[in-house]
Design an enzyme around this catalytic site. Structure first.
Site, PDB file in Angstrom:
ATOM      1  N   ARG A 148       0.844  -1.207   0.000  1.00 24.25           N
ATOM      2  CA  ARG A 148       0.000   0.000   0.000  1.00 24.25           C
ATOM      3  C   ARG A 148       0.873   1.248   0.000  1.00 24.25           C
ATOM      4  O   ARG A 148       0.649   2.177  -0.789  1.00 24.25           O
ATOM      5  CB  ARG A 148      -0.915  -0.007   1.239  1.00 24.25           C
ATOM      6  CG  ARG A 148      -1.718   1.281   1.447  1.00 24.25           C
ATOM      7  CD  ARG A 148      -2.412   1.273   2.799  1.00 24.25           C
ATOM      8  NE  ARG A 148      -1.467   1.242   3.908  1.00 24.25           N
ATOM      9  CZ  ARG A 148      -0.876   2.325   4.413  1.00 24.25           C
ATOM     10  NH1 ARG A 148      -1.113   3.526   3.919  1.00 24.25           N
ATOM     11  NH2 ARG A 148      -0.039   2.217   5.434  1.00 24.25           N
ATOM     12  N   ARG A 149       1.856   1.285   0.890  1.00 23.96           N
ATOM     13  CA  ARG A 149       2.751   2.439   0.946  1.00 23.96           C
ATOM     14  C   ARG A 149       3.605   2.527  -0.315  1.00 23.96           C
ATOM     15  O   ARG A 149       3.788   3.610  -0.893  1.00 23.96           O
ATOM     16  CB  ARG A 149       3.641   2.349   2.184  1.00 23.96           C
ATOM     17  CG  ARG A 149       2.891   2.605   3.490  1.00 23.96           C
ATOM     18  CD  ARG A 149       3.743   2.279   4.704  1.00 23.96           C
ATOM     19  NE  ARG A 149       3.044   2.581   5.953  1.00 23.96           N
ATOM     20  CZ  ARG A 149       3.315   2.016   7.109  1.00 23.96           C
ATOM     21  NH1 ARG A 149       4.285   1.100   7.198  1.00 23.96           N
ATOM     22  NH2 ARG A 149       2.641   2.333   8.200  1.00 23.96           N
ATOM     23  N   ARG A 160      11.800  -4.807   7.272  1.00 29.07           N
ATOM     24  CA  ARG A 160      11.112  -5.603   8.290  1.00 29.07           C
ATOM     25  C   ARG A 160      11.698  -5.293   9.659  1.00 29.07           C
ATOM     26  O   ARG A 160      12.740  -4.680   9.791  1.00 29.07           O
ATOM     27  CB  ARG A 160      11.271  -7.105   7.985  1.00 29.07           C
ATOM     28  CG  ARG A 160      10.588  -7.618   6.713  1.00 29.07           C
ATOM     29  CD  ARG A 160       9.080  -7.699   6.839  1.00 29.07           C
ATOM     30  NE  ARG A 160       8.677  -8.336   8.084  1.00 29.07           N
ATOM     31  CZ  ARG A 160       8.721  -9.637   8.324  1.00 29.07           C
ATOM     32  NH1 ARG A 160       9.144 -10.471   7.398  1.00 29.07           N
ATOM     33  NH2 ARG A 160       8.331 -10.119   9.495  1.00 29.07           N
ATOM     34  N   ASN A 193      10.864  -4.546  14.157  1.00 28.88           N
ATOM     35  CA  ASN A 193      10.085  -3.626  14.976  1.00 28.88           C
ATOM     36  C   ASN A 193      10.504  -2.181  14.705  1.00 28.88           C
ATOM     37  O   ASN A 193      11.415  -1.921  13.914  1.00 28.88           O
ATOM     38  CB  ASN A 193      10.204  -3.987  16.462  1.00 28.88           C
ATOM     39  CG  ASN A 193      11.636  -3.909  16.981  1.00 28.88           C
ATOM     40  OD1 ASN A 193      12.395  -3.014  16.620  1.00 28.88           O
ATOM     41  ND2 ASN A 193      12.012  -4.854  17.830  1.00 28.88           N
ATOM     42  N   THR A 248      14.187  -1.395  15.301  1.00 29.13           N
ATOM     43  CA  THR A 248      15.045  -2.047  14.308  1.00 29.13           C
ATOM     44  C   THR A 248      15.013  -1.288  12.989  1.00 29.13           C
ATOM     45  O   THR A 248      16.053  -1.073  12.347  1.00 29.13           O
ATOM     46  CB  THR A 248      14.599  -3.504  14.091  1.00 29.13           C
ATOM     47  OG1 THR A 248      14.747  -4.225  15.311  1.00 29.13           O
ATOM     48  CG2 THR A 248      15.428  -4.174  13.010  1.00 29.13           C
ATOM     49  N   ARG A 249      13.833  -0.860  12.573  1.00 24.20           N
ATOM     50  CA  ARG A 249      13.700  -0.151  11.301  1.00 24.20           C
ATOM     51  C   ARG A 249      14.414   1.202  11.349  1.00 24.20           C
ATOM     52  O   ARG A 249      15.096   1.586  10.398  1.00 24.20           O
ATOM     53  CB  ARG A 249      12.213   0.028  10.962  1.00 24.20           C
ATOM     54  CG  ARG A 249      11.504  -1.287  10.738  1.00 24.20           C
ATOM     55  CD  ARG A 249      10.060  -1.091  10.304  1.00 24.20           C
ATOM     56  NE  ARG A 249       9.342  -2.356  10.298  1.00 24.20           N
ATOM     57  CZ  ARG A 249       8.236  -2.589   9.593  1.00 24.20           C
ATOM     58  NH1 ARG A 249       7.719  -1.631   8.848  1.00 24.20           N
ATOM     59  NH2 ARG A 249       7.651  -3.753   9.645  1.00 24.20           N
TER      60      ARG A 249
END
Length: 303
Positions: free
Chosen positions: A128-129, A146, A148, A151-152
């Site tokens: 979607r993004r 990918r 949490n 982490t991102r």
């Protein structure tokens, strides 16, 4: 009553579970609440896209098994991760007040979607993004991201990406709003169904819990979420399809906007409709039918 909350172990999931625990204690002071942190397959498998390993439903399956096994009584979810069709025997017993529904762009420096340099690498695992980013900036390179929230952001800071896109609500709940470079307006980035919404799931035959949890429900958010999820349900879209829906309630009038796109952003269908709050689900279904009449199924098949 003692209530055990099944939750994922990420800081955001724990924040949401603790928020629900506090709401239960506020509403039913005699209740005691315990968190049961669990690891899900969606959290463990980070080297493949969600589309390839089974979709966002992987984030909640283990929590549902814990309720079936009697290890937990309820589970707390981000509603954008909850499939449009609930598994048999389960229900969403309460929808809590919505946080910020928007998506947010984070950069290592102050940037906007328009000012990112040509060819910049943007991190997002959401089709979607991705579709909406490429519809506006087809020159950008959208790569999977990918993990949490922490982490991102760590991958962004390490230079793996020039920018990343995350849900604004999660950043605000974790007091990371200062990392936001740009809050993306719905005109540019229509949110996912239920984005910013926390839902409480339990076994549908637990009348005692359903009665208690109903006291926590926010009626406005419940109506808008019902309309948004009806769009995905009618389109038979999964949580990772390039589908967006966003509803606003003004008095008794519900305005719903929905979008279906090709994953590469080359084609976008967008429609809007209004109706009565009491007809939220029907409004969502009807708007999805308009999208299907305009070729939405072909776009989804091509993604």
């Amino acid at each position: 009553m003692h209530i055990r909350i099944a939750t994922r172990k990420s800081l955001l999931a724990l924040w949401q579970a603790e928020y629900v625990a506090a709401e239960i204690n506020r509403t039913v002071p005699s209740a005691t609440v315990e968190l049961v942190p669990l690891s899900t397959r969606g959290d463990e498998v980070l080297d493949r896209s969600l589309q390839k390993i089974g979709g966002k439903g992987l984030f909640i399956k283990e929590l549902e098994v814990a309720m079936q096994d009697g290890r937990a009584d309820i589970a707390v979810h981000s509603m954008k991760d909850v499939p449009a069709v609930m598994p048999e025997g389960f229900c969403i017993a309460a929808i809590l007040p919505r946080g910020n529904p928007a998506d947010a762009l984070l950069g290592r420096e102050a940037v906007t979607l328009k000012t990112l340099p040509e060819g910049a690498v943007v991190g997002s695992s959401s089709l979607r993004r991705q579709a909406q980013i490429l519809a506006v900036r087809p020159d950008l390179c959208v790569k999977p991201l990918r993990g949490n929230v922490q982490t991102r952001i760590g991958k962004l800071d390490a230079g793996e990406y020039d920018a990343i896109v995350l849900a604004a609500a999660g950043l605000e709940r974790l007091e990371l709003a200062d990392r936001i470079s740009e809050v993306l307006p719905a005109t540019t980035m229509l949110p996912a169904a239920g984005q910013g919404v926390i839902g409480i799931e339990c076994l549908s035959d637990r009348d005692d819990l359903c009665s208690l949890l109903a006291r926590l429900e926010d009626p406005v958010t419940a109506v808008t979420t019902r309309a948004e999820r009806a769009v995905a349900h009618r389109l038979e879209a999964s949580c990772h399809s390039p589908v967006a829906s966003y509803a606003i309630l003004n008095g008794d009038e519900l305005t719903l906007e929905a979008l279906v796109a090709r994953a590469d952003g080359s084609e976008v269908l967008r429609q809007q409709s209004s109706g009565r709050a009491a007809d939220a689900a029907e409004l969502g279904t009807a708007l999805a039918d308009v999208l299907l009449a305009n070729g939405a199924a072909n776009l989804l098949a091509g993604s």
